[in-house]
Write a protein that holds these residues in place. Structure first.
Motif, PDB file in Angstrom:
ATOM      1  N   GLU A  60       4.005  10.312  -7.394  1.00 22.98           N
ATOM      2  CA  GLU A  60       5.013  10.544  -8.485  1.00 22.98           C
ATOM      3  C   GLU A  60       4.298  10.735  -9.940  1.00 22.98           C
ATOM      4  O   GLU A  60       4.689  11.710 -10.546  1.00 22.98           O
ATOM      5  CB  GLU A  60       5.957   9.374  -8.600  1.00 22.98           C
ATOM      6  CG  GLU A  60       6.810   9.441  -7.256  1.00 22.98           C
ATOM      7  CD  GLU A  60       7.737   8.113  -7.365  1.00 22.98           C
ATOM      8  OE1 GLU A  60       7.792   7.385  -8.663  1.00 22.98           O
ATOM      9  OE2 GLU A  60       8.576   7.964  -6.630  1.00 22.98           O
ATOM     10  N   MET A  61       3.161   9.998  -9.964  1.00 24.16           N
ATOM     11  CA  MET A  61       2.274  10.225 -11.350  1.00 24.16           C
ATOM     12  C   MET A  61       1.630  11.451 -11.282  1.00 24.16           C
ATOM     13  O   MET A  61       1.496  12.137 -12.499  1.00 24.16           O
ATOM     14  CB  MET A  61       1.385   9.160 -11.662  1.00 24.16           C
ATOM     15  CG  MET A  61       2.298   7.743 -11.756  1.00 24.16           C
ATOM     16  SD  MET A  61       0.962   6.302 -12.089  1.00 24.16           S
ATOM     17  CE  MET A  61       0.109   6.881 -13.707  1.00 24.16           C
ATOM     18  N   MET A  62       1.233  12.081 -10.046  1.00 23.37           N
ATOM     19  CA  MET A  62       0.351  13.210 -10.076  1.00 23.37           C
ATOM     20  C   MET A  62       1.215  14.244 -10.089  1.00 23.37           C
ATOM     21  O   MET A  62       1.058  15.329 -10.734  1.00 23.37           O
ATOM     22  CB  MET A  62      -0.671  12.952  -9.083  1.00 23.37           C
ATOM     23  CG  MET A  62      -1.655  14.250  -8.809  1.00 23.37           C
ATOM     24  SD  MET A  62      -2.593  13.928  -7.389  1.00 23.37           S
ATOM     25  CE  MET A  62      -3.450  12.574  -7.771  1.00 23.37           C
ATOM     26  N   TYR A  63       2.240  14.257  -9.059  1.00 25.28           N
ATOM     27  CA  TYR A  63       3.056  15.470  -9.005  1.00 25.28           C
ATOM     28  C   TYR A  63       4.480  15.632  -9.717  1.00 25.28           C
ATOM     29  O   TYR A  63       5.418  16.492  -9.687  1.00 25.28           O
ATOM     30  CB  TYR A  63       3.362  15.705  -7.616  1.00 25.28           C
ATOM     31  CG  TYR A  63       2.080  16.060  -6.800  1.00 25.28           C
ATOM     32  CD1 TYR A  63       1.107  17.114  -6.916  1.00 25.28           C
ATOM     33  CD2 TYR A  63       1.579  14.886  -6.018  1.00 25.28           C
ATOM     34  CE1 TYR A  63      -0.188  17.136  -6.152  1.00 25.28           C
ATOM     35  CE2 TYR A  63       0.580  14.862  -5.254  1.00 25.28           C
ATOM     36  CZ  TYR A  63      -0.358  15.921  -5.489  1.00 25.28           C
ATOM     37  OH  TYR A  63      -1.651  16.240  -4.662  1.00 25.28           O
ATOM     38  N   GLY A  64       4.801  14.195 -10.158  1.00 20.29           N
ATOM     39  CA  GLY A  64       6.132  14.166 -10.798  1.00 20.29           C
ATOM     40  C   GLY A  64       7.038  13.675  -9.917  1.00 20.29           C
ATOM     41  O   GLY A  64       6.995  14.155  -8.627  1.00 20.29           O
ATOM     42  N   SER A  65       8.132  12.978 -10.171  1.00 23.50           N
ATOM     43  CA  SER A  65       9.064  12.652  -9.299  1.00 23.50           C
ATOM     44  C   SER A  65      10.103  13.599  -9.123  1.00 23.50           C
ATOM     45  O   SER A  65      10.603  14.230 -10.097  1.00 23.50           O
ATOM     46  CB  SER A  65       9.392  11.188  -9.800  1.00 23.50           C
ATOM     47  OG  SER A  65      10.348  11.370 -11.028  1.00 23.50           O
ATOM     48  N   THR A  66      10.830  13.580  -8.216  1.00 25.71           N
ATOM     49  CA  THR A  66      11.648  14.637  -7.672  1.00 25.71           C
ATOM     50  C   THR A  66      12.973  13.826  -7.905  1.00 25.71           C
ATOM     51  O   THR A  66      13.460  13.101  -7.345  1.00 25.71           O
ATOM     52  CB  THR A  66      11.708  15.132  -6.111  1.00 25.71           C
ATOM     53  OG1 THR A  66      10.328  15.574  -5.643  1.00 25.71           O
ATOM     54  CG2 THR A  66      12.864  16.134  -5.885  1.00 25.71           C
ATOM     55  N   LEU A  76       0.771  -1.202  -0.066  1.00 26.13           N
ATOM     56  CA  LEU A  76      -0.055   0.126   0.059  1.00 26.13           C
ATOM     57  C   LEU A  76       0.842   1.213   0.036  1.00 26.13           C
ATOM     58  O   LEU A  76       0.583   2.330  -0.669  1.00 26.13           O
ATOM     59  CB  LEU A  76      -0.825   0.060   1.043  1.00 26.13           C
ATOM     60  CG  LEU A  76      -1.849   1.168   1.478  1.00 26.13           C
ATOM     61  CD1 LEU A  76      -2.802   1.196   0.094  1.00 26.13           C
ATOM     62  CD2 LEU A  76      -2.931   0.990   2.715  1.00 26.13           C
ATOM     63  N   LYS A  77       1.900   1.106   0.978  1.00 19.64           N
ATOM     64  CA  LYS A  77       2.907   2.429   0.824  1.00 19.64           C
ATOM     65  C   LYS A  77       3.610   2.647  -0.588  1.00 19.64           C
ATOM     66  O   LYS A  77       3.695   3.660  -1.058  1.00 19.64           O
ATOM     67  CB  LYS A  77       3.906   2.237   1.914  1.00 19.64           C
ATOM     68  CG  LYS A  77       4.973   3.254   1.943  1.00 19.64           C
ATOM     69  CD  LYS A  77       5.793   2.870   3.193  1.00 19.64           C
ATOM     70  CE  LYS A  77       6.669   4.342   3.292  1.00 19.64           C
ATOM     71  NZ  LYS A  77       7.631   3.859   4.342  1.00 19.64           N
ATOM     72  N   LYS A  78       3.820   1.544  -1.342  1.00 23.81           N
ATOM     73  CA  LYS A  78       4.446   1.639  -2.545  1.00 23.81           C
ATOM     74  C   LYS A  78       3.607   2.108  -3.514  1.00 23.81           C
ATOM     75  O   LYS A  78       3.806   3.114  -4.557  1.00 23.81           O
ATOM     76  CB  LYS A  78       4.932   0.204  -2.826  1.00 23.81           C
ATOM     77  CG  LYS A  78       5.840   0.203  -3.960  1.00 23.81           C
ATOM     78  CD  LYS A  78       6.459  -1.066  -4.485  1.00 23.81           C
ATOM     79  CE  LYS A  78       7.359  -1.050  -5.581  1.00 23.81           C
ATOM     80  NZ  LYS A  78       7.905  -2.284  -5.999  1.00 23.81           N
ATOM     81  N   SER A  79       2.432   1.565  -3.346  1.00 25.74           N
ATOM     82  CA  SER A  79       1.230   2.190  -4.332  1.00 25.74           C
ATOM     83  C   SER A  79       0.992   3.815  -4.203  1.00 25.74           C
ATOM     84  O   SER A  79       0.787   4.367  -5.233  1.00 25.74           O
ATOM     85  CB  SER A  79      -0.037   1.556  -4.246  1.00 25.74           C
ATOM     86  OG  SER A  79       0.104  -0.124  -4.351  1.00 25.74           O
ATOM     87  N   ARG A  80       0.853   4.222  -3.053  1.00 27.66           N
ATOM     88  CA  ARG A  80       0.635   5.537  -2.824  1.00 27.66           C
ATOM     89  C   ARG A  80       2.025   6.413  -3.379  1.00 27.66           C
ATOM     90  O   ARG A  80       1.774   7.459  -3.879  1.00 27.66           O
ATOM     91  CB  ARG A  80       0.508   5.771  -1.304  1.00 27.66           C
ATOM     92  CG  ARG A  80      -0.868   5.208  -0.795  1.00 27.66           C
ATOM     93  CD  ARG A  80      -0.840   5.495   0.818  1.00 27.66           C
ATOM     94  NE  ARG A  80      -2.330   4.941   1.300  1.00 27.66           N
ATOM     95  CZ  ARG A  80      -2.531   4.991   2.489  1.00 27.66           C
ATOM     96  NH1 ARG A  80      -1.464   5.407   3.455  1.00 27.66           N
ATOM     97  NH2 ARG A  80      -3.857   4.653   3.025  1.00 27.66           N
ATOM     98  N   GLN A  81       3.085   5.742  -3.112  1.00 22.81           N
ATOM     99  CA  GLN A  81       4.167   6.681  -3.589  1.00 22.81           C
ATOM    100  C   GLN A  81       4.266   6.763  -5.340  1.00 22.81           C
ATOM    101  O   GLN A  81       4.617   7.769  -5.511  1.00 22.81           O
ATOM    102  CB  GLN A  81       5.601   5.826  -3.204  1.00 22.81           C
ATOM    103  CG  GLN A  81       6.799   6.615  -3.516  1.00 22.81           C
ATOM    104  CD  GLN A  81       8.117   5.857  -3.078  1.00 22.81           C
ATOM    105  OE1 GLN A  81       8.025   4.840  -2.195  1.00 22.81           O
ATOM    106  NE2 GLN A  81       9.178   6.302  -3.422  1.00 22.81           N
ATOM    107  N   ILE A  82       3.904   5.622  -5.878  1.00 20.64           N
ATOM    108  CA  ILE A  82       3.659   5.574  -7.386  1.00 20.64           C
ATOM    109  C   ILE A  82       2.849   6.654  -7.772  1.00 20.64           C
ATOM    110  O   ILE A  82       3.009   7.437  -8.661  1.00 20.64           O
ATOM    111  CB  ILE A  82       3.448   4.219  -7.844  1.00 20.64           C
ATOM    112  CG1 ILE A  82       4.693   3.388  -7.490  1.00 20.64           C
ATOM    113  CG2 ILE A  82       3.224   4.164  -9.203  1.00 20.64           C
ATOM    114  CD1 ILE A  82       4.557   1.890  -7.918  1.00 20.64           C
ATOM    115  N   GLU A  83       1.399   6.627  -6.991  1.00 24.38           N
ATOM    116  CA  GLU A  83       0.426   7.599  -7.469  1.00 24.38           C
ATOM    117  C   GLU A  83       0.944   8.893  -7.198  1.00 24.38           C
ATOM    118  O   GLU A  83       0.503   9.835  -8.229  1.00 24.38           O
ATOM    119  CB  GLU A  83      -0.695   7.271  -6.570  1.00 24.38           C
ATOM    120  CG  GLU A  83      -1.579   6.129  -6.976  1.00 24.38           C
ATOM    121  CD  GLU A  83      -2.811   5.558  -5.849  1.00 24.38           C
ATOM    122  OE1 GLU A  83      -3.236   6.562  -4.952  1.00 24.38           O
ATOM    123  OE2 GLU A  83      -3.284   4.528  -6.066  1.00 24.38           O
TER     124      GLU A  83
END
Length: 397
Positions: A319-325, A310-317
């Motif tokens: 990154e897709m929404m705000y872009g990865s740093t 779940l934590k990994k899925s939220r992180q992917i979401e």
């Protein structure tokens, strides 16, 4: 009638005399050995010979004692009687010592008072020791009745400890009602002493099983701890080879635990067959407890796995929404941007010869409007146009 005996008769006589001499020697050896044992027992028991036979055995010379079969049989019976009495007194002394030590601790008898009886408590088996132990126990029993409340509370502490050792459940503990009463009487004290004797006997009888169960619990808790560490990302930061040691220990426990469980299963099944009742640990069968612990452990592992996913899925979401740093800043300069220091440098060098300005948009190079100076030391020729538009005369400067 006056004839000499035949040679074969003489041989039989010689053999008979030799057999009698050997039998006498055997009986003398048996008498001497038995007498030494009898004397030692009498000394240890502080027993004085109180019969004619005993005085003959102990006080008379060995040559005087009649070595008949009846006397030797009576001698053996006397030794058995003395040894039985000695064993009985030894058991009595052992019991008295045990009770005295318990009462010393419960009554908190000072060390100075204990020292006077220390030689007798240490293991002496004389008659004086028996009398001393009996006297001390009588004194402590009287003192016990004067301190009933302290005694009951001390026994309750011991009871709780033994309940823990025997894995008693809450219901089993509450079944002993006197434990929760506050009316401190001699009857209440007696009830506590009886319960203490019962639980001690129960623990000593099944001590090996309880130790095996405690061993399983210790290994199980350690295995769970190592399992949690195995899923911790920070474990790779350790130094000194601890990670490798923990992995080896975890693998070892993973193999040892099922073997220990099977051994316990066999022991408990045998015990239940012999006694016709279930062997309870914390109010339930131990193997049911093991199965529940393993099920809870598996559920906990599944829960932790779902949390990580779940934590990994939220992180992917995110990154897709705000872009990865990006992890490190880019060294490539974006087109159309100049730093203030470079801008000042361009402004100050624009009016100087050989200065250039690189366009931010196209990258074109513009030459400065100022003319290039001639080479040092060279002369410049100046031509003036003629009125007709042709080339006029030139002069060198």
């Amino acid at each position: 009638a006056g004839a000499l005996p035949a040679p074969d008769e003489l041989d039989r006589l010689r053999h008979h005399l030799a057999a009698l001499a050997a039998e006498k020697e055997r009986r003398q050896a048996e008498f001497a050995a038995t007498k030494r044992q009898i004397v030692a027992c009498m000394e240890e028991l502080e027993h004085v010979p109180d019969s004619t036979f005993q005085r003959e055995v102990v006080c008379e010379e060995e040559e005087v004692f009649c070595l008949s079969e009846d006397n030797l049989a009576a001698l053996r019976a006397l030794l058995q009687q003395l040894e039985a009495r000695k064993a009985q007194e030894q058991a009595l002394c052992k019991e008295l010592r045990s009770r005295i030590l318990v009462l010393w601790d419960r009554l908190r008898v000072p060390a100075q008072e204990r020292e006077s009886l220390a030689p007798h408590v240490a293991g002496s088996r004389s008659k004086t020791t028996l009398h001393a132990l009996q006297s001390e126990l009588s004194r402590l029993e009287t003192l016990k009745l004067q301190n009933i409340r302290n005694m009951v509370e001390a026994i309750r502490v011991e009871l709780a400890d033994y309940w823990d050792k025997c894995f008693y459940s809450k219901e089993q503990r509450e079944s002993f009602g006197p434990y929760y009463q506050d009316d401190f009487t001699e009857e209440l004290l007696q009830q506590h002493e009886e319960e203490m004797a019962h639980i001690k006997l129960y623990f000593e009888k099944h001590q090996e099983v309880f130790e095996a169960i405690r061993k399983w619990e210790g290994n199980w808790h350690l295995f769970q701890e190592l399992e949690r560490k195995a899923t911790d990302p920070s474990r790779f930061n350790n130094r000194g080879g601890n990670l490798l040691k923990e992995e080896k220990l975890r693998a070892k426990l993973q193999k040892a635990l099922p073997k220990l469980e099977e051994e316990l299963r066999g022991r408990l099944e045998l015990w239940e067959q012999e006694h016709g009742q279930a062997f309870l640990v914390n109010g339930r069968r131990f193997m049911e407890h093991v199965a529940e612990q393993r099920q809870l452990h598996q559920l906990e592992k599944e829960r932790e796995k779902q949390e990580r996913q779940l934590k990994k899925s939220r992180q992917i979401e995110e990154e897709m929404m705000y872009g990865s740093t990006p992890c490190t800043p880019s060294k490539r300069r974006v087109l159309g941007t100049t730093t203030p220091s470079k801008a000042r440098k361009l402004n100050t060098t624009a009016a100087t010869p050989n200065s250039t300005i690189r366009s931010a948009l196209g990258g074109s190079v513009f030459h400065s409007p100022a003319s290039h100076p001639p080479p040092s030391g060279s002369k410049v020729s100046i031509c003036t146009p003629s009125p007709g538009g042709g080339r006029g005369p030139c002069s060198v400067m």
